[in-house]
Design a protein around this motif. Structure first.
Motif, PDB file in Angstrom:
ATOM      1  N   GLU A   1       0.816  -1.212   0.000  1.00  0.00           N
ATOM      2  CA  GLU A   1       0.000   0.000   0.000  1.00  0.00           C
ATOM      3  C   GLU A   1       0.855   1.270   0.000  1.00  0.00           C
ATOM      4  N   SER A   2       2.149   1.126  -0.182  1.00  0.00           N
ATOM      5  CA  SER A   2       3.085   2.228   0.027  1.00  0.00           C
ATOM      6  C   SER A   2       3.610   2.835  -1.268  1.00  0.00           C
ATOM      7  N   VAL A   3       3.840   4.138  -1.213  1.00  0.00           N
ATOM      8  CA  VAL A   3       4.693   4.813  -2.177  1.00  0.00           C
ATOM      9  C   VAL A   3       6.056   4.976  -1.512  1.00  0.00           C
ATOM     10  N   VAL A   4       7.087   4.455  -2.147  1.00  0.00           N
ATOM     11  CA  VAL A   4       8.420   4.492  -1.543  1.00  0.00           C
ATOM     12  C   VAL A   4       9.353   5.333  -2.403  1.00  0.00           C
ATOM     13  N   ALA A   5      10.301   5.950  -1.750  1.00  0.00           N
ATOM     14  CA  ALA A   5      11.301   6.769  -2.434  1.00  0.00           C
ATOM     15  C   ALA A   5      12.641   6.057  -2.421  1.00  0.00           C
ATOM     16  N   THR A   6      13.457   6.405  -3.393  1.00  0.00           N
ATOM     17  CA  THR A   6      14.790   5.828  -3.475  1.00  0.00           C
ATOM     18  C   THR A   6      15.687   6.780  -4.247  1.00  0.00           C
ATOM     19  N   GLY A   7      16.932   6.380  -4.424  1.00  0.00           N
ATOM     20  CA  GLY A   7      17.868   7.123  -5.249  1.00  0.00           C
ATOM     21  C   GLY A   7      18.663   6.152  -6.090  1.00  0.00           C
ATOM     22  N   PHE A   8      18.713   6.379  -7.382  1.00  0.00           N
ATOM     23  CA  PHE A   8      19.439   5.480  -8.276  1.00  0.00           C
ATOM     24  C   PHE A   8      20.951   5.721  -8.161  1.00  0.00           C
TER      25      PHE A   8
ATOM     26  N   LEU B   1      13.857  12.168   2.873  1.00  0.00           N
ATOM     27  CA  LEU B   1      13.667  11.865   4.296  1.00  0.00           C
ATOM     28  C   LEU B   1      12.632  12.796   4.930  1.00  0.00           C
ATOM     29  N   ALA B   2      12.667  14.076   4.562  1.00  0.00           N
ATOM     30  CA  ALA B   2      11.682  15.016   5.097  1.00  0.00           C
ATOM     31  C   ALA B   2      10.272  14.630   4.656  1.00  0.00           C
ATOM     32  N   TRP B   3      10.128  14.208   3.402  1.00  0.00           N
ATOM     33  CA  TRP B   3       8.812  13.798   2.909  1.00  0.00           C
ATOM     34  C   TRP B   3       8.375  12.481   3.536  1.00  0.00           C
ATOM     35  N   THR B   4       9.316  11.641   3.913  1.00  0.00           N
ATOM     36  CA  THR B   4       8.964  10.441   4.676  1.00  0.00           C
ATOM     37  C   THR B   4       8.493  10.828   6.070  1.00  0.00           C
ATOM     38  N   ALA B   5       9.147  11.818   6.657  1.00  0.00           N
ATOM     39  CA  ALA B   5       8.770  12.271   7.991  1.00  0.00           C
ATOM     40  C   ALA B   5       7.360  12.847   8.030  1.00  0.00           C
TER      41      ALA B   5
ATOM     42  N   GLY C   1      17.716  14.634   7.900  1.00  0.00           N
ATOM     43  CA  GLY C   1      16.535  13.833   7.614  1.00  0.00           C
ATOM     44  C   GLY C   1      16.354  12.673   8.571  1.00  0.00           C
ATOM     45  N   THR C   2      17.461  12.123   9.050  1.00  0.00           N
ATOM     46  CA  THR C   2      17.372  11.038  10.030  1.00  0.00           C
ATOM     47  C   THR C   2      16.607  11.483  11.262  1.00  0.00           C
ATOM     48  N   LEU C   3      16.965  12.648  11.787  1.00  0.00           N
ATOM     49  CA  LEU C   3      16.270  13.134  12.983  1.00  0.00           C
ATOM     50  C   LEU C   3      14.820  13.480  12.680  1.00  0.00           C
ATOM     51  N   LEU C   4      14.557  14.079  11.528  1.00  0.00           N
ATOM     52  CA  LEU C   4      13.173  14.401  11.172  1.00  0.00           C
ATOM     53  C   LEU C   4      12.295  13.157  11.221  1.00  0.00           C
ATOM     54  N   VAL C   5      12.752  12.078  10.607  1.00  0.00           N
ATOM     55  CA  VAL C   5      11.950  10.847  10.594  1.00  0.00           C
ATOM     56  C   VAL C   5      11.792  10.284  11.999  1.00  0.00           C
ATOM     57  N   ARG C   6      12.873  10.237  12.746  1.00  0.00           N
ATOM     58  CA  ARG C   6      12.796   9.686  14.105  1.00  0.00           C
ATOM     59  C   ARG C   6      11.846  10.489  14.977  1.00  0.00           C
ATOM     60  N   GLU C   7      11.929  11.806  14.891  1.00  0.00           N
ATOM     61  CA  GLU C   7      11.063  12.633  15.734  1.00  0.00           C
ATOM     62  C   GLU C   7       9.632  12.673  15.227  1.00  0.00           C
ATOM     63  N   ALA C   8       9.406  12.227  14.003  1.00  0.00           N
ATOM     64  CA  ALA C   8       8.046  12.099  13.470  1.00  0.00           C
ATOM     65  C   ALA C   8       7.463  10.717  13.764  1.00  0.00           C
ATOM     66  N   GLY C   9       8.128   9.974  14.625  1.00  0.00           N
ATOM     67  CA  GLY C   9       7.609   8.683  15.053  1.00  0.00           C
ATOM     68  C   GLY C   9       8.052   7.504  14.224  1.00  0.00           C
ATOM     69  N   GLY C  10       9.002   7.741  13.308  1.00  0.00           N
ATOM     70  CA  GLY C  10       9.437   6.673  12.431  1.00  0.00           C
ATOM     71  C   GLY C  10      10.809   6.132  12.766  1.00  0.00           C
ATOM     72  N   VAL C  11      11.333   5.359  11.834  1.00  0.00           N
ATOM     73  CA  VAL C  11      12.637   4.723  11.954  1.00  0.00           C
ATOM     74  C   VAL C  11      13.521   5.234  10.828  1.00  0.00           C
ATOM     75  N   ALA C  12      14.726   5.651  11.144  1.00  0.00           N
ATOM     76  CA  ALA C  12      15.729   6.010  10.143  1.00  0.00           C
ATOM     77  C   ALA C  12      17.052   5.460  10.649  1.00  0.00           C
ATOM     78  N   ARG C  13      17.619   4.527   9.908  1.00  0.00           N
ATOM     79  CA  ARG C  13      18.798   3.840  10.430  1.00  0.00           C
ATOM     80  C   ARG C  13      19.730   3.409   9.302  1.00  0.00           C
TER      81      ARG C  13
END
Length: 287
Positions: free
Chosen positions: A172-179, A214-218, A238-250
Motif C-alpha cells: 500500500e506504500s509509495v516508496v522513495a529511493t535514489g538510483f 527523508l523530510a517527505w517520509t517524515a 533527515g534522520t532526525l526528522l523521521v525519528r522525531e516524526a515517530g518513524g525509523v531512520a537507520r
C-alpha cells in the motif's frame, strides 16, 4: 568525554534557531542564482558529481553563521570538509539536489544537522551513549517549506507538527529511493532491490534530493525510503526528522548509530521492517 565543558547540557533550542537562520541565509543565495543558472560556473568533482558557485557561496554563508554563533562545535560540510569535534558537530549540505538545481528542476534544499557526540549531556536526566542527531533543519526554498526537529521534542513543517504515515504494508506504500548516479559499484545489489520494489509497492519515486526524501517520509508523503552510497551530510538532518516524526531512520547494515555511512533506510516501523526484509537478500554486508 570527561572535560567539564561536556557536562553542560546542549542548548538545543538555541542551536535550532542558529540552524534556521543559517539555512535561510544559504537558501537566499541559491534563489538569487536560480533565475541565472546559465551564468553559474560549474565544476565536475567526478562523473555526475557537480559543484557550482551557488553550492560554494551557500555553504560559506551557512558556515559563517554557525561559526560565529556556535564556535565550539565541529563542522563537516560537503564542499569544504571538516571533522567532528567538541560536544557536537554540524553536518551541512548547502545544496542538496545540485543536478536538479542546475537543470531548473525546483526540488532541492539546504540541509543542516547538529550531531551530538557520545558522552554529551542533553538534559539534566540524559547523557548520550552514542553519536546522535539532535537538531535538524531541511529548507526547500522553492516551496518555502521549512522542516525542523529537535531531539526528544518532535518534528515540524512550517510550524505544524508532522508524523510518518501509518501505512501498514509495502503493498500500500509509495516508496522513495535514489538510483546509482556517481558510484556504480553497488549497482548489482541495488538493481534487484529496485526490481522487487517496483513489483511489491504501490509506486517508486526518485526525486533527486535525499534530505527531502527523508523530510517527505517524515511528513507522510512517502511511506518508506532507502538509498545507498550517500554522504553523511545528505542524511543527518533527515534522520532526525523521521525519528522525531515517530518513524525509523537507520543504517541499513545495522552497524552505525545513525546512517553516517550513507546507507539509509527509513519509514514507519511496519514499512521499514518490510523494506529491510525486501532488500536484505540482495545486500552484500561488508566484512
Amino acid at each position: 568525554m570527561t572535560d567539564s565543558t561536556h557536562t553542560v547540557p546542549l542548548d538545543l533550542g538555541g542551536a535550532l534557531d542558529v540552524a534556521v537562520t543559517a539555512a535561510h541565509a544559504g537558501a537566499a543565495i541559491l534563489q538569487a542564482y536560480a533565475s541565472h543558472r546559465a551564468d553559474l560556473v560549474i565544476d565536475h568533482k567526478a562523473r555526475n558529481d557537480l559543484v557550482s558557485q551557488a553550492d560554494r557561496e551557500s555553504e560559506a554563508a551557512v558556515i559563517e553563521i554557525l561559526r560565529e554563533r556556535t564556535p565550539a562545535f565541529g563542522i563537516v560540510a560537503e564542499e569544504t570538509g571538516g571533522r567532528p569535534e567538541g560536544q557536537a558537530t554540524w553536518y551541512i549540505d548547502p545544496l542538496d539536489g545540485t543536478t536538479n538545481f542546475l537543470h531548473g528542476i525546483p526540488h532541492y534544499a539546504v540541509s543542516i544537522a547538529l550531531v551530538a557526540h557520545a558522552g554529551t549531556v542533553i538534559s539534566g536526566t540524559e547523557t548520550l551513549t552514542e553519536d546522535t542527531p539532535v537538531v535538524a533543519v531541511v529548507y526547500d526554498p522553492s516551496r518555502e517549506e521549512l522542516f525542523n526537529s529537535v531531539y526528544g521534542v518532535g518534528a515540524w513543517l512550517n510550524g505544524h507538527r508532522i508524523a510518518c504515515s501509518r501505512t501498514p504494508t509495502l503493498a500500500e506504500s509509495v516508496v522513495a529511493t535514489g538510483f546509482p548516479f556517481r558510484d556504480f559499484s553497488f549497482s548489482d545489489q541495488y538493481m534487484p532491490m529496485l526490481h522487487d520494489a517496483i513489483n511489491t509497492t504501490r509506486g517508486v519515486r526518485r526525486a533527486g534530493a535525499a534530505s527531502l526524501d527523508l523530510a517527505w517520509t517524515a511528513c507522510g508523503r512517502y511511506d518508506a525510503y532507502w538509498e545507498m552510497a550517500l554522504a553523511s551530510w545528505d542524511v543527518a538532518a533527515g534522520t532526525l526528522l523521521v525519528r522525531e516524526a515517530g518513524g525509523v531512520a537507520r543504517d541499513m547494515y545495522g552497524r552505525d548509530p545513525w546512517p553516517i555511512g550513507g546507507y539509509v533506510i527509513a519509514g514507519n516501523r511496519d514499512t521499514t521492517a518490510e523494506l529491510q526484509a525486501m532488500i536484505d537478500p540482495h545486500l552484500k554486508r561488508p566484512a
